[in-house]
Design a protein around this motif. Structure first.
Motif, PDB file in Angstrom:
ATOM      1  N   UNK A  22      51.160  42.761  32.517  1.00  0.00           N
ATOM      2  CA  UNK A  22      52.023  41.317  31.995  1.00  0.00           C
ATOM      3  C   UNK A  22      50.395  40.131  31.866  1.00  0.00           C
ATOM      4  N   UNK A  23      50.606  38.811  31.933  1.00  0.00           N
ATOM      5  CA  UNK A  23      49.852  38.202  31.721  1.00  0.00           C
ATOM      6  C   UNK A  23      48.485  37.764  32.488  1.00  0.00           C
ATOM      7  N   UNK A  24      49.711  38.355  33.984  1.00  0.00           N
ATOM      8  CA  UNK A  24      48.661  38.387  35.015  1.00  0.00           C
ATOM      9  C   UNK A  24      46.999  39.456  34.644  1.00  0.00           C
ATOM     10  N   UNK A  25      47.432  40.322  33.796  1.00  0.00           N
ATOM     11  CA  UNK A  25      46.088  40.482  32.762  1.00  0.00           C
ATOM     12  C   UNK A  25      44.752  39.993  33.063  1.00  0.00           C
ATOM     13  N   UNK A  26      45.455  38.553  32.943  1.00  0.00           N
ATOM     14  CA  UNK A  26      43.896  37.247  32.664  1.00  0.00           C
ATOM     15  C   UNK A  26      43.323  37.461  33.651  1.00  0.00           C
ATOM     16  N   UNK A  27      44.325  37.286  35.165  1.00  0.00           N
ATOM     17  CA  UNK A  27      43.402  37.422  36.347  1.00  0.00           C
ATOM     18  C   UNK A  27      43.741  38.323  37.198  1.00  0.00           C
ATOM     19  N   UNK A  28      44.066  39.539  37.041  1.00  0.00           N
ATOM     20  CA  UNK A  28      43.627  40.872  37.680  1.00  0.00           C
ATOM     21  C   UNK A  28      42.248  41.461  37.994  1.00  0.00           C
ATOM     22  N   UNK A  29      42.286  41.660  39.261  1.00  0.00           N
ATOM     23  CA  UNK A  29      41.059  42.655  39.815  1.00  0.00           C
ATOM     24  C   UNK A  29      40.956  43.685  38.500  1.00  0.00           C
ATOM     25  N   UNK A  30      40.336  44.552  38.211  1.00  0.00           N
ATOM     26  CA  UNK A  30      39.752  45.838  37.671  1.00  0.00           C
ATOM     27  C   UNK A  30      41.162  46.854  39.032  1.00  0.00           C
ATOM     28  N   UNK A  31      42.123  47.645  38.547  1.00  0.00           N
ATOM     29  CA  UNK A  31      42.552  48.450  38.844  1.00  0.00           C
ATOM     30  C   UNK A  31      42.010  49.715  38.534  1.00  0.00           C
ATOM     31  N   UNK A  32      41.419  50.143  39.527  1.00  0.00           N
ATOM     32  CA  UNK A  32      40.992  51.654  39.024  1.00  0.00           C
ATOM     33  C   UNK A  32      42.017  52.757  38.873  1.00  0.00           C
ATOM     34  N   UNK A  33      43.446  52.286  39.633  1.00  0.00           N
ATOM     35  CA  UNK A  33      44.767  53.685  39.279  1.00  0.00           C
ATOM     36  C   UNK A  33      45.237  53.423  37.750  1.00  0.00           C
ATOM     37  N   UNK A  38      44.384  51.045  29.847  1.00  0.00           N
ATOM     38  CA  UNK A  38      44.879  49.643  30.265  1.00  0.00           C
ATOM     39  C   UNK A  38      43.710  49.411  31.228  1.00  0.00           C
ATOM     40  N   UNK A  39      42.955  50.429  31.796  1.00  0.00           N
ATOM     41  CA  UNK A  39      41.765  50.252  32.245  1.00  0.00           C
ATOM     42  C   UNK A  39      40.692  49.672  31.684  1.00  0.00           C
ATOM     43  N   UNK A  40      40.165  50.159  29.836  1.00  0.00           N
ATOM     44  CA  UNK A  40      39.510  49.959  28.850  1.00  0.00           C
ATOM     45  C   UNK A  40      39.894  48.496  28.858  1.00  0.00           C
ATOM     46  N   UNK A  41      41.549  47.728  28.792  1.00  0.00           N
ATOM     47  CA  UNK A  41      41.531  46.762  28.075  1.00  0.00           C
ATOM     48  C   UNK A  41      41.268  45.601  29.614  1.00  0.00           C
ATOM     49  N   UNK A  42      41.415  45.624  31.059  1.00  0.00           N
ATOM     50  CA  UNK A  42      41.251  45.089  31.444  1.00  0.00           C
ATOM     51  C   UNK A  42      39.940  44.693  31.638  1.00  0.00           C
ATOM     52  N   UNK A  43      38.864  45.631  31.501  1.00  0.00           N
ATOM     53  CA  UNK A  43      37.974  45.705  30.616  1.00  0.00           C
ATOM     54  C   UNK A  43      37.006  44.489  29.767  1.00  0.00           C
ATOM     55  N   UNK A  44      37.565  44.976  28.954  1.00  0.00           N
ATOM     56  CA  UNK A  44      37.570  45.075  27.442  1.00  0.00           C
ATOM     57  C   UNK A  44      37.905  43.177  27.475  1.00  0.00           C
ATOM     58  N   UNK A  45      39.228  42.214  28.588  1.00  0.00           N
ATOM     59  CA  UNK A  45      39.066  41.181  28.589  1.00  0.00           C
ATOM     60  C   UNK A  45      38.424  40.261  29.790  1.00  0.00           C
ATOM     61  N   UNK A  46      38.459  40.696  30.348  1.00  0.00           N
ATOM     62  CA  UNK A  46      37.097  40.569  31.515  1.00  0.00           C
ATOM     63  C   UNK A  46      35.395  40.007  30.702  1.00  0.00           C
ATOM     64  N   UNK A  47      35.589  40.599  30.128  1.00  0.00           N
ATOM     65  CA  UNK A  47      34.205  40.575  29.125  1.00  0.00           C
ATOM     66  C   UNK A  47      34.425  39.661  27.870  1.00  0.00           C
ATOM     67  N   UNK A  48      35.078  39.626  26.983  1.00  0.00           N
ATOM     68  CA  UNK A  48      35.780  37.877  26.553  1.00  0.00           C
ATOM     69  C   UNK A  48      36.131  36.652  27.193  1.00  0.00           C
ATOM     70  N   UNK A  49      37.066  37.095  27.974  1.00  0.00           N
ATOM     71  CA  UNK A  49      36.776  35.794  28.627  1.00  0.00           C
ATOM     72  C   UNK A  49      36.043  35.025  29.955  1.00  0.00           C
TER      73      UNK A  49
END
Length: 138
Positions: A22-33, A38-49
């Motif tokens: 959900x929207x929490x992905x903007x604040x969530x630390x990377x989840x190895x599980x 989804x992990x790639x999406x987290x990394x991309x968002x972290x780099x973008x933001x």
């Protein structure tokens, strides 16, 4: 990497992360599980933001809308528009994102009757009432 190709690979990965967190992905630390996408999406968002937080409000709003409306096509299109604005004039950021993406994922398709193929030796037909014939000499 061409901007449109970068967007075609980035939006589905971010959408997968948003559908998982959900929207929490903007604040969530990377989840190895998390799944690979989804992990790639987290990394991309972290780099973008993390690149220029003052310039990423539109991306954050689009991600929040995508999460609230459970990944609708309109919300994915809005995310693509915001990413395009952010990446259009920033060659360095585009290059950094391209390095995060898998090198073999060069094709993407979405929409009615869309087809994405890495290799094909036959017919791909999406037309109504099509009659296709392959004649092989052998």
């Amino acid at each position: 990497m061409e901007l449109e190709l970068l967007l075609a690979q980035t939006v589905p990965a971010i959408s997968a992360a948003v559908s998982l967190y959900g929207a929490d992905v903007l604040r969530r630390a990377e989840d190895v599980a998390a799944s690979g996408t989804a992990h790639l999406g987290q990394r991309l968002l972290a780099r973008l933001t993390g690149s220029r937080p003052q310039d990423t409000d539109g991306v954050a709003r689009a991600v929040t809308d995508l999460a609230e409306r459970r990944g609708g096509e309109d919300e994915q299109a809005a995310l693509r528009v915001e990413l395009r604005k952010l990446l259009r004039d920033d060659e360095d950021l585009r290059r950094e994102l391209a390095l995060l993406l898998p090198q073999n994922a060069a094709y993407s398709a979405s929409g009615d009757r869309a087809v994405a193929v890495r290799h094909n030796e036959g017919i791909i037909s999406t037309g109504d009432g099509a009659h296709n014939v392959i004649r092989r000499q052998g």
